[in-house]
Enzyme design. Structure first.
Site, PDB file in Angstrom:
ATOM      1  N   GLY A  51       0.836  -1.223  -0.239  1.00 33.56           N
ATOM      2  CA  GLY A  51       0.194  -0.049  -0.270  1.00 33.56           C
ATOM      3  C   GLY A  51       1.243   0.756   0.006  1.00 33.56           C
ATOM      4  N   CYS A  52       0.409   2.283   0.511  1.00 31.65           N
ATOM      5  CA  CYS A  52       0.985   3.517   0.821  1.00 31.65           C
ATOM      6  C   CYS A  52       2.300   3.736   1.295  1.00 31.65           C
ATOM      7  CB  CYS A  52       0.068   4.563   0.942  1.00 31.65           C
ATOM      8  SG  CYS A  52       0.504   6.291   1.857  1.00 31.65           S
TER       9      CYS A  52
END
Length: 218
Positions: A51-52
């Site tokens: 993810g981020c």
């Protein structure tokens, strides 16, 4: 017609992403021999996409034995990827981190536990509201021993949850450091709304789950 156009755009974006992930260049990356990064000054390096990268960098920074974490891009077939390019989904790259650690203090196996324990392991192509192939989950291995560790833990987690685990397993090829403004973003921008509403809650969930792995000042 106004509803049809956005749907068409979304369809095209997903089509581009899917094409990027199954292109001959991308398949060559997935099927390549892994590149092993040598230990330098007693420090090893491991690579994860979850993810981020703002969130993932901060999570690994809190782990004992980790000296530094760098945000960047990996897993794709294009050279010198940028944030804007990776967000198109056409580079094959995912937002990733380089974890620099002391293997005498924390093992690769433990870093994999951190990986699976700090995300939603069943979400495909994203984490939370961050959706797209650039946010997909990938664990990179540098040798057969690491690959075996990853596959064993992934299979055990799938059995425990009775669910398919989304993380892809890639041979490590190259890590591209992200733009300077992405580095240490969570620490430097605690007032940012994304950090407040997404990163910090995710980090706190991890800390509650693995208190024994945390550095004293975390």
């Amino acid at each position: 017609m106004q509803k049809v156009i956005p749907l068409l755009i979304i369809s095209l974006l997903f089509s581009c992403n899917n094409t990027a992930q199954t292109s001959p260049k991308q398949l060559a990356i997935i099927n390549a021999e892994p590149v092993e990064v040598p230990i330098q000054k007693g420090k090893a390096r491991a690579y994860f996409a979850s993810g981020c990268f703002w969130c993932v960098e901060a999570i690994y920074e809190s782990v004992k034995g980790v000296s530094e974490v760098i945000s960047g891009y990996s897993g794709g077939h294009t050279k010198n990827p940028t944030y804007e390019a990776s967000n198109t989904g056409r580079t094959g790259h995912a937002e990733a981190v380089e974890v620099i650690y002391d293997p005498n203090i924390v093992s690769f196996s433990t870093l994999v536990d951190v990986y699976f324990g700090s995300q939603n392991p069943t979400q495909v192509n994203g984490q939370g509201n961050d959706i797209g192939s650039q946010y997909r989950s990938i664990i990179f291995y540098q040798n057969d021993e690491q690959k075996q560790i990853i596959e064993t833990k992934k299979a055990a987690l799938a059995k425990k949850l009775n669910a398919k685990i989304a993380a892809e397993i890639y041979p490590f090829q190259k890590f591209w450091k992200a733009e300077d403004y992405h580095q240490n973003y969570e620490r430097l921008h605690p007032e940012n709304s994304y950090i407040q509403n997404v990163s910090i809650p995710r980090i706190n969930r991890f800390k509650r789950k693995f208190p024994e792995l945390l550095k004293e000042n975390h």
